[in-house]
Motif scaffolding. Sequence first.
Motif, PDB file in Angstrom:
ATOM      1  N   ASP A  79      10.678  47.171 -37.661  1.00  0.00           N
ATOM      2  CA  ASP A  79       9.490  48.026 -37.724  1.00  0.00           C
ATOM      3  C   ASP A  79       9.433  48.642 -39.113  1.00  0.00           C
ATOM      4  OD1 ASP A  79       7.460  49.881 -37.486  1.00  0.00           O
ATOM      5  OD2 ASP A  79       8.056  50.556 -35.496  1.00  0.00           O
ATOM      6  N   VAL A 424      18.265  53.368 -36.911  1.00  0.00           N
ATOM      7  CA  VAL A 424      17.669  53.572 -35.589  1.00  0.00           C
ATOM      8  C   VAL A 424      16.925  54.899 -35.564  1.00  0.00           C
ATOM      9  CG1 VAL A 424      19.502  52.226 -34.497  1.00  0.00           C
ATOM     10  CG2 VAL A 424      19.704  54.706 -34.600  1.00  0.00           C
ATOM     11  N   GLU A 429      15.265  53.348 -31.076  1.00  0.00           N
ATOM     12  CA  GLU A 429      14.668  52.079 -31.484  1.00  0.00           C
ATOM     13  C   GLU A 429      15.320  51.585 -32.774  1.00  0.00           C
ATOM     14  OE1 GLU A 429      10.348  50.257 -32.974  1.00  0.00           O
ATOM     15  OE2 GLU A 429      10.487  52.300 -32.192  1.00  0.00           O
TER      16      GLU A 429
END
Length: 458
Positions: A79, A424, A429
């Motif tokens: 991401d 993270v 995530e």
Amino acid sequence: MKKKTMLIRIYINNIKILGICFLSTLLLISCSNDDGPSPDIIGEETPEETENLDPEEETPEETDENTIEGETGTVNIIDSEQISDSYVLVNDLLAPAVYLMDKSANIVYEWDLGEKSIGNDAILQDDGTLLATFRYDESNDILFGGYGGQIQILDKEGTSLWDFVYATSEHRMHHDIERMPNGNVLAIAWERIPQETATENGSTHNMDLYLESVIEIDPTTDQIVWEWHSIDHIIQDVDDTKSNFGSVSDNPQLIDINYNSNDTGNLMHINGIDYDADNDLIYLSVNFYSEVWVIDHSTTTAIAASHSGGNYGRGGDLVYRFGNPTTYGDLDSERLFHNNHHPNLFEPSKFMIFSNGGELGQSTVYEMELPEALYQQSIPQNTAPQVTWSFSNPELFANRVSGAVRLPNGNTMITEGDYGIWEVTMGGEVVWKFSGQGFFWRSYHYAKDDPGVLDLGL
């Protein structure tokens, strides 16, 4: 050393690693003394390096939109919008350099170590110099996994500006160092306790012991200006004819000398140190006790050898300890740590640590809120810190080295020793991963406008 635009390293294969570990064992360096089956000793190998390639001849290969092959390894971008746009200082114990890389695994600056081997920590300072520990091989004594013996400050070209050695048959620095606000340096050191002295202090190990100490060095004078020695804060409950006899469970401020046993005498194996300047406390990650010890630095060296005095009234006894209550006979309270690395306070009362997991086969990063009493100069005896955040993953396991730091954007950067680095979010995530062929002691975050980075002239 100036920036190298491309660097390819040939890392040592598994057979060679095993062979060197076997040879190291013959040199009295145990391959089973740090965090589990095999210790920091792998970091003592010297990798090979090929010639630098011209950037016009070969550039990093981008294989797809989520995976990038960089100079130092492979990056997986999960991401991109949540990744911290910053640099990473990598302490790779298999590399012939300490390097600063971007999030595409490309080197933006590096310090070529030449013939030196890191042992283990290196940090970039505000003035662009590198403060690092090195293996000092001119002394062949006390060579457990993670040994060092030498501290240097290197300028941008790799020239030593300060050189301090603490390695003899009686003591050796190891693992980690911490720069204090006053410019002094805190260091961990093993010290040899002869068998006769150890036995008189209640040891049942029947051998010389290599217990832990902390020293504070003034770089302007090369003088040790403060010391703390664990041998001064021992308890034992096996022989009432020897010193330090008493109830282990009634005295959690003292260290049970017989809690651990092994065939080397390296019983404690402290592998990390952090300093709380606001409260003048030192935090120590004690790997073989699977806990953190907190000691008072407000004392003099003489008071640090006693059981009273200082801001907390305990002299050099433990102000606080947490992670493994079994070390002081508490078998009912929850145990959190199974071997641990990289203790760090990232804001007041907020503490982070990497629990390797040991026999659990699973590593966990913990964020903890420390008891308020600790900051009121009272001792929160038998009060565990509150776990405010943790992260684990079936793929996260390193039984050696490793660590974690909180990033300014709220993410956490995790170093997994045998793999690489994770980033993270607070929601757990995974947004970025780096994998390489190294052996990663730690990694540190540096913003692109950090004073030390700016001083490098990138």
